[in-house]
Write a protein that holds these residues in place. Structure first.
Motif, PDB file in Angstrom:
ATOM      1  N   LEU A 146       0.831  -1.201   0.000  1.00  0.00           N
ATOM      2  CA  LEU A 146       0.000   0.000   0.000  1.00  0.00           C
ATOM      3  C   LEU A 146       0.864   1.249   0.000  1.00  0.00           C
ATOM      4  CD1 LEU A 146      -2.747   1.408   0.211  1.00  0.00           C
ATOM      5  CD2 LEU A 146      -2.571   1.195   2.699  1.00  0.00           C
ATOM      6  N   ALA A 147       1.934   1.241   0.791  1.00  0.00           N
ATOM      7  CA  ALA A 147       2.838   2.398   0.843  1.00  0.00           C
ATOM      8  C   ALA A 147       3.394   2.720  -0.535  1.00  0.00           C
ATOM      9  CB  ALA A 147       3.971   2.129   1.831  1.00  0.00           C
ATOM     10  N   ALA A 148       3.726   1.676  -1.306  1.00  0.00           N
ATOM     11  CA  ALA A 148       4.291   1.898  -2.638  1.00  0.00           C
ATOM     12  C   ALA A 148       3.315   2.584  -3.573  1.00  0.00           C
ATOM     13  CB  ALA A 148       4.735   0.555  -3.234  1.00  0.00           C
ATOM     14  N   GLY A 149       2.012   2.401  -3.353  1.00  0.00           N
ATOM     15  CA  GLY A 149       1.016   3.022  -4.223  1.00  0.00           C
ATOM     16  C   GLY A 149       0.334   4.231  -3.621  1.00  0.00           C
ATOM     17  N   LEU A 150       0.754   4.633  -2.408  1.00  0.00           N
ATOM     18  CA  LEU A 150       0.029   5.690  -1.713  1.00  0.00           C
ATOM     19  C   LEU A 150       0.198   7.054  -2.368  1.00  0.00           C
ATOM     20  CD1 LEU A 150      -1.829   6.128   0.693  1.00  0.00           C
ATOM     21  CD2 LEU A 150       0.202   6.585   2.094  1.00  0.00           C
ATOM     22  N   ALA A 151       1.375   7.336  -2.900  1.00  0.00           N
ATOM     23  CA  ALA A 151       1.571   8.628  -3.563  1.00  0.00           C
ATOM     24  C   ALA A 151       0.594   8.790  -4.728  1.00  0.00           C
ATOM     25  CB  ALA A 151       3.011   8.769  -4.044  1.00  0.00           C
ATOM     26  N   ALA A 152       0.391   7.731  -5.490  1.00  0.00           N
ATOM     27  CA  ALA A 152      -0.547   7.804  -6.613  1.00  0.00           C
ATOM     28  C   ALA A 152      -1.976   8.000  -6.116  1.00  0.00           C
ATOM     29  CB  ALA A 152      -0.445   6.534  -7.460  1.00  0.00           C
ATOM     30  N   LEU A 153      -2.340   7.331  -5.025  1.00  0.00           N
ATOM     31  CA  LEU A 153      -3.676   7.513  -4.462  1.00  0.00           C
ATOM     32  C   LEU A 153      -3.881   8.954  -3.999  1.00  0.00           C
ATOM     33  CD1 LEU A 153      -4.228   4.312  -2.265  1.00  0.00           C
ATOM     34  CD2 LEU A 153      -5.274   4.841  -4.466  1.00  0.00           C
ATOM     35  N   PHE A 154      -2.890   9.499  -3.306  1.00  0.00           N
ATOM     36  CA  PHE A 154      -2.999  10.874  -2.835  1.00  0.00           C
ATOM     37  C   PHE A 154      -3.058  11.859  -3.999  1.00  0.00           C
ATOM     38  CE2 PHE A 154      -1.363  10.882   1.846  1.00  0.00           C
ATOM     39  CZ  PHE A 154      -2.393  10.039   2.204  1.00  0.00           C
ATOM     40  N   LYS A 155      -2.279  11.615  -5.045  1.00  0.00           N
ATOM     41  CA  LYS A 155      -2.330  12.497  -6.225  1.00  0.00           C
ATOM     42  C   LYS A 155      -3.719  12.481  -6.850  1.00  0.00           C
ATOM     43  CE  LYS A 155       2.539  12.063  -7.573  1.00  0.00           C
ATOM     44  NZ  LYS A 155       3.485  11.448  -8.554  1.00  0.00           N
ATOM     45  N   GLU A 156      -4.304  11.290  -6.946  1.00  0.00           N
ATOM     46  CA  GLU A 156      -5.645  11.179  -7.519  1.00  0.00           C
ATOM     47  C   GLU A 156      -6.655  11.919  -6.651  1.00  0.00           C
ATOM     48  OE1 GLU A 156      -8.805  10.089 -10.004  1.00  0.00           O
ATOM     49  OE2 GLU A 156      -6.630  10.045 -10.327  1.00  0.00           O
ATOM     50  N   ALA A 157      -6.529  11.748  -5.331  1.00  0.00           N
ATOM     51  CA  ALA A 157      -7.438  12.449  -4.421  1.00  0.00           C
ATOM     52  C   ALA A 157      -7.295  13.963  -4.571  1.00  0.00           C
ATOM     53  CB  ALA A 157      -7.160  12.029  -2.983  1.00  0.00           C
ATOM     54  N   LYS A 158      -6.069  14.447  -4.634  1.00  0.00           N
ATOM     55  CA  LYS A 158      -5.839  15.890  -4.733  1.00  0.00           C
ATOM     56  C   LYS A 158      -6.307  16.431  -6.074  1.00  0.00           C
ATOM     57  CE  LYS A 158      -2.105  17.647  -2.815  1.00  0.00           C
ATOM     58  NZ  LYS A 158      -2.654  18.359  -1.649  1.00  0.00           N
ATOM     59  N   SER A 159      -6.257  15.607  -7.120  1.00  0.00           N
ATOM     60  CA  SER A 159      -6.755  16.059  -8.416  1.00  0.00           C
ATOM     61  C   SER A 159      -8.271  16.251  -8.385  1.00  0.00           C
ATOM     62  CB  SER A 159      -6.379  15.059  -9.514  1.00  0.00           C
ATOM     63  OG  SER A 159      -7.147  13.867  -9.416  1.00  0.00           O
ATOM     64  N   ASN A 160      -8.910  15.617  -7.394  1.00  0.00           N
ATOM     65  CA  ASN A 160     -10.349  15.783  -7.201  1.00  0.00           C
ATOM     66  C   ASN A 160     -10.654  16.728  -6.038  1.00  0.00           C
ATOM     67  OD1 ASN A 160     -11.853  13.829  -9.115  1.00  0.00           O
ATOM     68  ND2 ASN A 160     -10.188  12.588  -8.327  1.00  0.00           N
ATOM     69  N   LYS A 161      -9.670  17.587  -5.705  1.00  0.00           N
ATOM     70  CA  LYS A 161      -9.834  18.669  -4.721  1.00  0.00           C
ATOM     71  C   LYS A 161      -9.889  18.188  -3.277  1.00  0.00           C
ATOM     72  CE  LYS A 161     -10.088  21.296  -8.315  1.00  0.00           C
ATOM     73  NZ  LYS A 161      -8.835  21.959  -8.795  1.00  0.00           N
ATOM     74  N   ALA A 162      -9.523  16.934  -2.999  1.00  0.00           N
ATOM     75  CA  ALA A 162      -9.464  16.454  -1.622  1.00  0.00           C
ATOM     76  C   ALA A 162      -8.118  16.834  -1.001  1.00  0.00           C
ATOM     77  CB  ALA A 162      -9.643  14.941  -1.570  1.00  0.00           C
ATOM     78  N   THR A 163      -8.102  16.955   0.318  1.00  0.00           N
ATOM     79  CA  THR A 163      -6.853  17.125   1.051  1.00  0.00           C
ATOM     80  C   THR A 163      -6.427  15.767   1.604  1.00  0.00           C
ATOM     81  OG1 THR A 163      -8.220  17.832   2.932  1.00  0.00           O
ATOM     82  CG2 THR A 163      -7.125  19.557   1.632  1.00  0.00           C
ATOM     83  N   THR A 164      -5.179  15.686   2.087  1.00  0.00           N
ATOM     84  CA  THR A 164      -4.619  14.394   2.474  1.00  0.00           C
ATOM     85  C   THR A 164      -3.861  14.502   3.794  1.00  0.00           C
ATOM     86  OG1 THR A 164      -2.595  14.858   1.196  1.00  0.00           O
ATOM     87  CG2 THR A 164      -4.359  13.627   0.077  1.00  0.00           C
ATOM     88  N   SER A 165      -3.818  13.386   4.518  1.00  0.00           N
ATOM     89  CA  SER A 165      -3.007  13.321   5.732  1.00  0.00           C
ATOM     90  C   SER A 165      -2.459  11.917   5.903  1.00  0.00           C
ATOM     91  CB  SER A 165      -3.809  13.743   6.964  1.00  0.00           C
ATOM     92  OG  SER A 165      -4.941  12.916   7.158  1.00  0.00           O
ATOM     93  N   ARG A 178      13.189   6.259   3.749  1.00  0.00           N
ATOM     94  CA  ARG A 178      12.704   7.556   3.288  1.00  0.00           C
ATOM     95  C   ARG A 178      12.339   7.596   1.820  1.00  0.00           C
ATOM     96  NH1 ARG A 178      16.199  12.670   5.053  1.00  0.00           N
ATOM     97  NH2 ARG A 178      15.033  13.379   3.220  1.00  0.00           N
ATOM     98  N   VAL A 179      12.779   6.630   1.039  1.00  0.00           N
ATOM     99  CA  VAL A 179      12.638   6.743  -0.412  1.00  0.00           C
ATOM    100  C   VAL A 179      11.168   6.808  -0.810  1.00  0.00           C
ATOM    101  CG1 VAL A 179      13.090   5.644  -2.631  1.00  0.00           C
ATOM    102  CG2 VAL A 179      14.843   5.607  -0.838  1.00  0.00           C
ATOM    103  N   VAL A 180      10.381   5.820  -0.394  1.00  0.00           N
ATOM    104  CA  VAL A 180       8.959   5.812  -0.729  1.00  0.00           C
ATOM    105  C   VAL A 180       8.228   6.903   0.044  1.00  0.00           C
ATOM    106  CG1 VAL A 180       6.851   4.436  -0.707  1.00  0.00           C
ATOM    107  CG2 VAL A 180       9.024   3.353  -1.281  1.00  0.00           C
TER     108      VAL A 180
END
Length: 307
Positions: A146-165, A178-180
């Motif tokens: 899940l960590a490996a794909g989380l950046a893509a999930l957050f990007k998709e959410a932000k593209s739909n105007k959602a905020t992330t934490s 630190r890499v991922v």
């Protein structure tokens, strides 16, 4: 249905036992402790319940096993107002199980991860990401896929105007890779570590400086520091808030209730200083009963206690 909050991460039963003697004696001799309880656990699950208790419309995405422990988790979340339509039932791997051994203000946590490592970004329905105001993820180091794909999930959410934490929680391996994580932090609005995690993520011994270092990697950094309260750092300015004077019964899940309070306050239009005070109140109040969810505050109590 549209949701205020989508929580992604871990959900499992917690068996909370204690207080136990320290160091814990072995030798096959049975010893008695004052209390034990079977409660809903998992950082993400406790945060989701706290947010629902505060009045948010909450959906949960993650994975449990096709077993009685998984049924317990689904029921516990649903009973607390969390939508579990996106909680995947793994057909082969078991539900994670955690034993929490308490000793004074400290605790040892033993987790059998079960299906957690099998959780991936593909477990999160795309339509959910398009229907929420905020996405929160927890237990980053327990779910590497899940960590490996989380950046893509957050990007998709932000593209739909959602905020992330993100609340990374502990890294059982001790590597704090630190890499991922850095890729995720670039699309994270709020990072919610506790003090020990902030130190581990930066290697810096001074908490305010550790928070500033993390903030300069992208997000607003909101750090939980137990009875000392909490602080928020945006890379240049720091705010702080005290904890409430509460006689703690059980500190399990207090940080997750804090996370719920901060996110709820932000979504309700509060500024950083007020949000930090409300979050500190939520974390403190959650320690009044055993387990992570039994004493979570509702919105009116959280706001009144933060004044």
């Amino acid at each position: 249905m549209n949701f205020d909050l989508l929580v992604i991460g871990d959900a499992n039963p917690d068996v909370v036992i204690g207080p136990v003697p320290h160091p814990l004696p072995f030798g096959q001799h049975e010893r008695l402790v004052d209390a034990g309880s079977l409660v809903l656990g998992g950082s993400a699950a406790i945060m989701a319940c706290g947010a629902a208790r505060l009045g948010l419309r909450v959906a949960f995405a993650g994975r449990v096993g096709d077993d009685q422990a998984g049924a317990f988790v689904r029921t516990a979340l649903a009973e607390r107002g969390v939508d579990v339509s996106a909680l995947v039932v793994d057909p082969t791997l078991p539900t994670p199980l955690t034993t929490v051994l308490t000793s004074g203000g400290d605790r040892a946590i033993l987790t059998a991860p079960g299906c957690l490592p099998a959780t991936t970004a593909y477990d999160v329905p795309a339509e959910l990401l398009r229907s929420v105001r905020h996405v929160h993820a927890a237990s980053f180091y327990l779910m590497p896929e899940l960590a490996a794909g989380l950046a893509a999930l957050f990007k998709e959410a932000k593209s739909n105007k959602a905020t992330t934490s993100l609340d990374t929680n502990d890294d059982p391996s001790g590597r704090w890779d630190r890499v991922v994580l850095d890729a995720v932090l670039r699309v994270t609005d709020i990072l919610l570590p506790n003090a020990a995690e902030a130190h581990a993520l930066t290697g810096h011994p001074v908490l305010a400086d550790a928070a500033g270092i993390l903030a300069r990697r992208g997000p607003l950094v909101v750090v939980k520091d137990g009875a000392a309260g909490a602080l928020a750092h945006d890379g240049s300015t720091m705010l702080s808030a005290p904890a409430l004077a509460v006689e703690p019964v059980d500190t399990v899940g207090a940080g997750d209730s804090f996370d719920a309070g901060y996110v709820a306050a932000v979504l309700n239009g509060y500024g950083r200083e007020q949000a930090l005070a409300i979050a500190a109140a939520c974390g403190s109040l959650s320690t009044r009963a055993a387990g992570g969810t039994a004493a979570q505050a509702d919105w009116d109590l959280a706001v009144e206690s933060a004044r």
